[in-house]
Every structure is written in C-alpha cells, then in structure tokens.
Design an enzyme around this catalytic site. Structure first.
Site, short mmCIF file in Angstrom:
data_model
loop_
_atom_site.label_atom_id
_atom_site.label_comp_id
_atom_site.label_asym_id
_atom_site.label_seq_id
_atom_site.Cartn_x
_atom_site.Cartn_y
_atom_site.Cartn_z
N TYR A 119 0.87 -1.18 0.00
CA TYR A 119 0.00 0.00 0.00
C TYR A 119 0.90 1.23 0.00
CZ TYR A 119 -3.25 3.59 1.64
OH TYR A 119 -4.01 4.73 1.76
N GLU A 207 -3.42 7.56 -3.86
CA GLU A 207 -3.38 6.25 -3.20
C GLU A 207 -3.16 5.14 -4.24
OE1 GLU A 207 -6.09 4.62 0.25
OE2 GLU A 207 -7.08 4.25 -1.67
#
Length: 402
Positions: A119, A207
């Site tokens: 991530y 993101e």
C-alpha cells in the site's frame, strides 16, 4: 473532485510511476480489440475493470446478477464477454450503497504477474501541517482496517515541502517494505513520482492499493501501480484545466452538480431536515445538534462566508428539489457574512419557491438587527430561534407535528 482509476493512472504515469499497459473502453468491441493487441504483445491475461467512483469493485455485484466488477480474462472472447456484462449495468459495492452506480466505461489492461502487494499513499497530515508518504506491507486491504488492527504495519515519512521527498526517505520506506536490491531504486523512483503527482496536481489524496511487486516477462522484478485513486482539492482546480476536464458528471448527484454551479458546498444525506448554514464547522455542528434533538439532517449545505442573496435563493431551490425534506433550519452566524443579505435571500427564495414547509431561522452576528427586521417585515410564516439549540429543537418539533 474524484476521478476514475484510468485517469489517476494517466496522471501517475506523467510523473514516472509505472502502470500496466492498457486503455479505457466504452464498448465490448473496443475491449476485444484492445485485448487482442495486449495478447499480441505478450500479455498472458488481461483484466477488465469497471470504472466508477467507488471502491470494492472486485467484490461487487451487478443488479443483473453478474458477479464482480473486476474480471481476469485469458482470451479476447472472454474480455469482450466481461465488458458486455459490465457496460450499461449497475454495479453495487459496499461504497455505493444499495442503489449502485452505472458502469459506462471499463479499463482493459495487461494483468500484472503480482508477487507481493503493498500500500502507498501521499496525503496531508493535518495534525503536523505537513505532507506525508505512507506505506504498508498489508497491500490490497482497507487501510482503515490495517490502522485499527495492526498499526505497526504502517510506516509514515513526513516531508518538508520546501525540498520535497528526499531519496534517503524513499530508501527508508523501501526498507520498511522489506525490499532489497534493484527494487530499492525502483521504489525510490516510484515514491518520488507518487509525491510529485500529489504535489503538482494539488491532490487531497494519491493512493495506490495495491502497489504490486511484479515479475516482468524477462524474469526481473519491479514495482507497478496495479490500482490507483486520486482525489483533487476543488479549491485548486482553477489551476488545472486539464484535470478539470476529467470530471465525470455522471458519477455525481444531480443536486450536488447544481450546487457547484453556484459555488455552494452541498452533500445530500438521507434525513428529512434540510440545513442552510455558513461555514463548514458550523454546518457540521448544526447537523449534530439536529441529530441530538431527535431529527435527521437531509444535507450538508455551506453557503460560505460571503454568499449573495442570489446564492441563498439557489440554495433554497436545491433544498426544495429533495423530496425527502420536511423542514428547513437556517443557521447563520455573521462574521464576514451580512445577516441582512441572508434574510433578503430567504424572503426572495420563499416567495419564489412557494415554500410551505416549516422554516426555522436563527441569525446572529454582523447586521443581525437589519436581518431580523427584513424577516419580520416580510409577512412570511417563519419560526425564529434565539440560538442553535433553540433552532434545532424547534425545527425537529415542527417536522414531528407535520
């Protein structure tokens, strides 16, 4: 403003972030043709991804019964069939609610051979008033869940905006993910690209989830943005005409689109008491106190600190377009705002719309005397309130009686 995954990847690629080869398609035939090209260039599989402004697409279900808004395909025929099943259909995910979102485009791209998922995100840490780059080895998961259950798996690096993300910071983040060898240099380059995307695009959030450690056809490994999400700061869009052009009105609520035309901040909620307030903090407090007195707010509506009478009238029209609204609370604290301007707008709006719902008005602050006189002289059946609590209690009571 939110944009689609394929648009986010276009921006990321501009700043040196590796993304899978692919293209957005609006028809099943276009998806098939692109798949044929990808297979011809060595792709083992392609992935078809529904493009909507919501997460959880892979686990979503179409109202037609088709399962999954993200599909892996091994042939051009499978790709065409998957696109056919998605395009024009309504996809329901955890983030869309039961109403779902219609799919008008699909992203068709070469499926990466993923060895590990991470991530990565760039955002503003409001407590520090500094940008941060955040990474986690728990890729592919909901980052809020990771933060709640295993916060030690999240590594943050605070960035000095005067110099940007430094290479040594990128190496620290790469080490936190357990990367070694050539992957460290790949990570430093990718992290720099993610931060530059955030900075140059005036983004609220960039993101990548998952960020994939992928194996290339020649056996080497690198890092690729398998998915991408970017949220833009609306206040900066005037500086980015190219990004403004990415806005997809089909993904936005009609009332919110109308509000944006009048520079109003409006978000529709599922309650029955509409709020018209100046200032985001006061608007949030107003929604809370309506809930406290047993009501349910129907919207967040911030007219801003310098609204005109025309904007107030437009705000009333938007409120009245919501069939669930059974009462309205106007809660204004005039600092910069002139209370009499609000009062004039209220009178004009009520007369124009023929309002016949309970309307409670609380005015306080700059030129409040003139504002209250304007309301009193209007002859309209308004309910005045002396405080925010008084206004909330009165509007909840009035709606309950109707």
């Amino acid at each position: 403003m939110n944009i689609h995954e394929y648009q986010a990847k276009q921006l990321l690629a501009q700043f040196g972030v590796l993304v899978p080869p692919g293209q957005v398609c609006a028809t099943p035939d276009a998806a098939r043709a692109l798949a044929e090209k990808l297979f011809a260039t060595g792709a083992e599989r392609v992935v078809v991804k529904s493009q909507i402004h919501a997460g959880g697409r892979g686990k979503g279900t179409f109202k037609s019964g088709f399962q999954g808004g993200v599909r892996l395909c091994r042939t051009a025929d499978e790709t065409q069939a998957a696109a056919q099943a998605m395009l024009g259909q309504v996809l329901v995910t955890q983030q869309t609610g039961a109403e779902g979102r219609p799919v008008h485009r699909v992203l068709v791209e070469a499926a990466s051979r993923i060895k590990q998922e991470f991530y990565c995100a760039a955002l503003l840490d409001r407590a520090l008033s500094r940008p941060i780059l955040m990474v986690s080895a728990a890729g592919g998961m909901d980052i809020e869940e990771v933060a709640a259950k295993t916060p030690e798996k999240i590594t943050r690096e605070v960035i000095d905006p005067a110099v940007g993300l430094m290479p040594f910071q990128g190496r620290k983040l790469a080490a936190a993910l357990g990367l070694t060898g050539d992957l460290i240099n790949a990570a430093v380059k990718l992290f720099a690209g993610v931060y530059q995307t955030w900075w140059e695009c005036d983004a609220a959030l960039v993101e990548i989830n998952p960020l994939g450690r992928v194996e290339l056809p020649d056996g080497r490994e690198t890092l690729v943005a398998v998915d991408g999400k970017i949220g833009l700061d609306d206040n900066s869009l005037y500086r980015h005409k190219d990004i403004q052009a990415m806005r997809d009105l089909a993904e936005e609520a009609p009332l919110e689109i109308e509000a944006s035309k009048h520079s109003l901040n409006y978000i529709k909620l599922d309650g029955n008491i509409a709020c018209l307030v100046n200032g985001a903090g006061l608007a949030m407090a107003t929604m809370d106190i309506i809930q406290h007195y047993g009501g349910r707010p129907a919207n967040f509506l911030d007219v801003g600190g310098g609204a005109s009478a025309e904007q107030v009238t437009a705000a009333f029209r938007i409120i009245m377009s919501d069939p669930n609204v059974q009462g309205i609370l106007v809660n204004i604290f005039g600092g910069i705002m002139d209370c009499n301007i609000i009062a004039t707008g209220i009178v004009a709006a009520v007369k124009e719309t023929g309002l016949n719902l309970p309307l409670v008005v609380r005015l306080e602050g700059n030129n409040v005397g003139a504002g209250k006189k304007t309301l009193a002289d209007s002859g309209l059946p308004l309910i005045t309130a002396d405080s925010m609590a008084d206004g909330a209690e009165k509007v909840v009571g009035a709606v309950t009686k109707t």
